[in-house]
Each structure stands twice: as structure tokens, then as C-alpha cells.
Scaffold this motif. Sequence first.
Motif, PDB file in Angstrom:
ATOM      1  N   ASN A  38      44.899  25.049  17.612  1.00  0.00           N
ATOM      2  CA  ASN A  38      44.337  25.941  16.599  1.00  0.00           C
ATOM      3  C   ASN A  38      43.629  27.150  17.192  1.00  0.00           C
ATOM      4  OD1 ASN A  38      45.107  24.586  14.213  1.00  0.00           O
ATOM      5  ND2 ASN A  38      43.460  23.092  14.481  1.00  0.00           N
ATOM      6  N   MET A  87      44.097  32.743  11.003  1.00  0.00           N
ATOM      7  CA  MET A  87      45.497  32.905  11.383  1.00  0.00           C
ATOM      8  C   MET A  87      46.269  31.597  11.204  1.00  0.00           C
ATOM      9  SD  MET A  87      45.304  35.244  14.817  1.00  0.00           S
ATOM     10  CE  MET A  87      44.899  36.989  14.746  1.00  0.00           C
ATOM     11  N   SER A  88      45.664  30.493  11.606  1.00  0.00           N
ATOM     12  CA  SER A  88      46.311  29.196  11.428  1.00  0.00           C
ATOM     13  C   SER A  88      46.513  28.885   9.955  1.00  0.00           C
ATOM     14  CB  SER A  88      45.476  28.089  12.087  1.00  0.00           C
ATOM     15  OG  SER A  88      45.440  28.237  13.488  1.00  0.00           O
ATOM     16  N   PHE A 143      49.322  30.992   8.594  1.00  0.00           N
ATOM     17  CA  PHE A 143      50.643  30.523   9.024  1.00  0.00           C
ATOM     18  C   PHE A 143      51.091  29.303   8.237  1.00  0.00           C
ATOM     19  CE2 PHE A 143      53.652  28.262  11.746  1.00  0.00           C
ATOM     20  CZ  PHE A 143      54.525  29.284  12.079  1.00  0.00           C
ATOM     21  N   ASP A 144      50.153  28.431   7.907  1.00  0.00           N
ATOM     22  CA  ASP A 144      50.484  27.191   7.206  1.00  0.00           C
ATOM     23  C   ASP A 144      50.506  27.338   5.689  1.00  0.00           C
ATOM     24  OD1 ASP A 144      50.743  25.856   9.564  1.00  0.00           O
ATOM     25  OD2 ASP A 144      48.779  24.881   9.505  1.00  0.00           O
ATOM     26  N   ASP A 187      54.943  28.982   1.070  1.00  0.00           N
ATOM     27  CA  ASP A 187      55.789  30.145   0.815  1.00  0.00           C
ATOM     28  C   ASP A 187      55.770  30.502  -0.673  1.00  0.00           C
ATOM     29  OD1 ASP A 187      56.631  30.447   3.465  1.00  0.00           O
ATOM     30  OD2 ASP A 187      58.223  28.965   3.220  1.00  0.00           O
ATOM     31  N   SER A 207      48.596  33.191   1.819  1.00  0.00           N
ATOM     32  CA  SER A 207      48.251  33.421   3.227  1.00  0.00           C
ATOM     33  C   SER A 207      47.189  34.492   3.413  1.00  0.00           C
ATOM     34  CB  SER A 207      49.504  33.834   4.015  1.00  0.00           C
ATOM     35  OG  SER A 207      49.955  35.121   3.624  1.00  0.00           O
ATOM     36  N   ARG A 215      50.357  36.538   6.251  1.00  0.00           N
ATOM     37  CA  ARG A 215      51.667  36.228   6.841  1.00  0.00           C
ATOM     38  C   ARG A 215      52.751  36.931   6.047  1.00  0.00           C
ATOM     39  NH1 ARG A 215      52.620  30.978   5.470  1.00  0.00           N
ATOM     40  NH2 ARG A 215      54.334  31.521   4.077  1.00  0.00           N
ATOM     41  N   LEU A 230      57.600  34.869   8.843  1.00  0.00           N
ATOM     42  CA  LEU A 230      56.986  33.891   9.746  1.00  0.00           C
ATOM     43  C   LEU A 230      56.058  34.554  10.758  1.00  0.00           C
ATOM     44  CD1 LEU A 230      60.024  31.524  10.467  1.00  0.00           C
ATOM     45  CD2 LEU A 230      58.103  31.138   8.909  1.00  0.00           C
ATOM     46  N   LYS A 231      55.651  35.773  10.473  1.00  0.00           N
ATOM     47  CA  LYS A 231      54.811  36.508  11.414  1.00  0.00           C
ATOM     48  C   LYS A 231      53.433  36.747  10.818  1.00  0.00           C
ATOM     49  CE  LYS A 231      54.811  40.573  14.432  1.00  0.00           C
ATOM     50  NZ  LYS A 231      55.563  41.793  14.866  1.00  0.00           N
ATOM     51  N   ILE A 232      52.409  36.553  11.647  1.00  0.00           N
ATOM     52  CA  ILE A 232      51.036  36.770  11.233  1.00  0.00           C
ATOM     53  C   ILE A 232      50.635  38.207  11.535  1.00  0.00           C
ATOM     54  CG2 ILE A 232      48.630  36.079  11.577  1.00  0.00           C
ATOM     55  CD1 ILE A 232      50.336  33.994  10.197  1.00  0.00           C
TER      56      ILE A 232
END
Length: 262
Positions: free
Chosen positions: A56, A120-121, A124-125, A128, A155, A194, A197-199
Motif C-alpha cells: 500500500n 491512490m490505493s 485504484f481499487d 468501475d 475513484s 483513476r 487502469l491509470k492513477i
Amino acid sequence: MSPLKSLQADFKSFLLRGDERMLDRVVGSAKVSAPRRLAIYYDAYRLRLIEALDSNYPVLHAWMGDDEFEQLGLAYLEIHPSTHFSIRYFGDRLSDYLASAETYRDQPYLAEMAALEWDMSEAFDAPDSSIVGLDAMASIPPEAWPEMRLALHASVHRLDLRWNVPAIWKAIKEDQAPEEPRAGEWPEPWLVWRQDLKIFFRSLSVDEAWAMDAARAYEPFASICEGLVEWIDAQNVALHAAGLLKRWMIDGMIVNIVPGNE
């Protein structure tokens, strides 16, 4: 308490606090003593959770170094043992711990780096969602704009950072020597989200930060415009707010535009 639950409770107490009652429940051998067998579990439990912290907080780890990060992980575990069924969420209070613990509170940039990496974590999680395209703006009738509300992608995260941790994060990720920690006069608003798949993360002007916070609070477009008058001339505020909306849509942050009657 059933024998199984009693055994589990004693084993948990041993893992968390080194409770020696568990020694009476373990049989040793000529090759491996009971204390040694338990020590294997005790050490492995801590090593696994430190690995989870590294997952993390990889940049914080690289910034602090292996030994100091391990000491941080062990100290954090003593105060905040893992309570979630998924190890992914171990470390959710690390930023607060770094900000308050006597060992680290005189280094507030560490807490801010942890806050940035945790967001950021989380980004990402995040689940969608389909995003709204720019053509949706053209389909909004003029009379619907004042009361419409924005549904943001899950996100999207907002945080305020006083230290230059985003620049330090970027340098470390690019295997470059980071600059020294430096505090600004005032906290600066930042946005994390996000796209695909990019932060992404970027700093915000004060007015955009206020507008984003209002949008996240599900305020209607008219209220956002009214608040923006503090920074933008009244005759230009609606156009400015629409420009912010357009940028958020291009960045993939809007999943729905909700009319005022819904």
C-alpha cells in the motif's frame, strides 16, 4: 467458551501480544521446541503485515528505507492490529498514526505521503463505472442546469497537502533522487482519481477545489456557481463552472448528470 474458541483466543493473544499461555498448548520436539514453533508464527505474522504495508505504501517505504519502514510497521501494528478480513486494508490509519505518534509527528511530510499513497490505493481499487461523455452536456436543456447534480466516479479523492510530497513521490517512482521535504505557506488542494487502469493526481486552484468539494457533496449546479462568485466575476461564473465540468468529464470523473427533478 468452547475449547476451539479458547484455543483461537489464546493463539490470537500470542500473535498480538506474545501471551505465553499458548506455550502450554503446543508440543515441542527434539528438533523444534514449542517456543521456537510459536516464534515462527509470531514472526511470520508480522512479516506478512509489513509486506501488506509495503504493497500500500511502496514509495513511503523506499523513502524511509527498509529498516525504518520495518520499525514503523511493527510500531503501527502494536497500536492498530489488523481487523479487516482482507489484508489489503491493513494500514488504513497509517497517516493518522504518523501524524500523532511521538516518534514521527515532527516529520509531518511522512503522514502526508501516507495519505497520498492511501488515496491512490483506494482510487485504484474503486469499482468501475461508465463515464459521461461531452455530448451529454449538449443534451442538457438550459432550464435543467441550475438544479442538476453530478455523480462522481468512486475513484475521485480530495486531499490537502502542505508538503511537496507529490514531487517527492514522482521522483522516487522514476528512480530519481527526491528533493528535500519542503512545506508551503498554506496547504494546497490535490485531486486523485483513476481513468481506465491509470492513477492520476494534480493540484487544484482554490476555486476548483471548492467546486469539486461542492460537487462531491451533491450540491446543485446553481449552488456551485453561487459559491464560485467568491473568486470569479458573477457574469463569468456560469461559463467558468461549465468549463470545470467539461474538464472533469474529459478526465473521466463524471458517471452521471442527474436532472433537478430526480
